[in-house]
Write an enzyme that holds these catalytic residues in place. Structure first.
Site, mmCIF file in Angstrom:
data_model
loop_
_atom_site.group_PDB
_atom_site.id
_atom_site.type_symbol
_atom_site.label_atom_id
_atom_site.label_comp_id
_atom_site.label_asym_id
_atom_site.label_seq_id
_atom_site.Cartn_x
_atom_site.Cartn_y
_atom_site.Cartn_z
ATOM 1 C CG ASP A 17 -12.841 27.690 72.302
ATOM 2 O OD1 ASP A 17 -12.241 28.646 72.090
ATOM 3 O OD2 ASP A 17 -13.353 27.526 73.541
ATOM 4 C CD GLU A 199 -6.257 31.591 74.149
ATOM 5 O OE1 GLU A 199 -6.166 31.273 75.244
ATOM 6 O OE2 GLU A 199 -7.185 32.420 73.559
#
Length: 316
Positions: A17, A199
């Site tokens: 991420d 997401e």
């Protein structure tokens, strides 16, 4: 030590991420989910390449209990109205999947050395009864025509939980001004792996266009990147203003040993070239639970642009 930029191969190991921001003074900052999911770390360098070997400083550590005590995920650092903010998600040791979005504010201009203050859970708009009541994570923020917007993933449904992306205008860095609007839901087969997921939103602009990438499916090899497109003059809170690409724009490439690319951010190099920062695995078979396998590595991709000012993503 070789700090030359290399593309589409592991760059910073075991950092999922990833988020890179270049400040107005040219300084680069890097943050990401760390394998232990127990804190937020920052790196600082005068060049993008320098982030690879820059010292990593933990600027915040998880709580021992209660909210923000486990699963500290996907931090992003943004400079808004003269201050640094970090947006991240965290769970509760007594309810580990009670993932909610939180905000930190830096009390000075040096984010690696100055104190960070907890602003608590992101606050929804006064008329909003629904936002952040369920599993919520992966917030990003962006500015357009003087307004700031907050985009995040939140699960809905009974039985099979579905992760959608929502958007709202911001009143201030830790509060929304408008009620949530559903931006995208997993419509297509490539968004529906073991989990039905949208997401990890990220925004990049080119001339009058705004592109919002997002990650889809589960976090194994089927993880991929989709994209929404709109224009800067559109009503960004109207889902009809956004067009979703029919197919993923980035996906697994076995020939390059890139598996499950996703959860990206965007930055620029020193020459102003647009760069996508993303994580991917180098193996097709994952040992153990993919969520806790640490081998998601930060990688870089140089973005090209088509004649109609759309991003061209390529592993070449």
């Amino acid at each position: 030590m070789d700090n030359k930029l290399k593309y589409n191969e592991p760059w910073i190991l075991q950092r999922a991420d990833p988020f890179v921001v270049r400040h107005t003074d040219g300084t680069y900052y890097f943050t990401a989910s760390v394998p232990a999911y127990d804190g937020i770390c920052l790196r600082k360098a005068s060049s993008l390449a320098g982030l690879k070997t820059a010292d990593e400083v933990e600027i915040w550590h998880k709580h021992e209990s209660g909210p923000m005590s486990i699963h500290i995920w996907a931090p992003e650092m943004h400079y808004i109205n003269g201050k640094w903010y970090i947006y991240f998600s965290g769970g509760d040791k007594d309810d580990i999947w009670k993932i909610r979005p939180y905000v930190l504010e830096c009390q000075g201009q040096n984010p690696l050395e100055d104190e960070w203050k907890e602003l608590g859970k992101m606050k929804r708009a006064d008329r909003d009864e629904f936002s952040f009541e369920a599993f919520s994570l992966d917030a990003t923020v962006f500015e357009n025509l003087g307004k700031w917007y907050y985009v995040w993933a939140e699960k809905v449904g009974v039985g099979k939980q579905i992760s959608n992306l929502y958007i709202a205008e911001m009143q201030r860095p830790d509060k929304l001004k408008t009620v949530q609007v559903l931006l995208t839901t997993p419509d297509y087969e490539w968004e529906r792996g073991a989990f039905w997921v949208n997401e990890g939103p990220a925004v990049i602009k080119k001339k009058d266009k705004i592109f919002l990438t997002f990650s889809a499916s589960d976090t194994g090899p089927s993880y991929c990147v989709g994209m929404l497109t709109t224009t800067k003059d559109a009503d960004l809170l109207d889902p009809q203003s956004w067009t979703k690409s029919r197919y993923p724009v980035v996906k697994t490439c076995k020939e390059k040993n890139i598996y499950g690319p996703g959860h990206n951010s965007f930055t620029v190099d020193e020459d102003g070239n647009d760069i996508m920062v993303y994580h991917a695995r180098t193996e097709s078979k994952i040992i153990g639970d993919p969520l806790y396998n640490p081998n998601r590595h930060t990688q870089l991709m140089k973005i090209n642009w088509s004649k109609d000012c759309s991003p061209v993503f390529s592993f070449d």
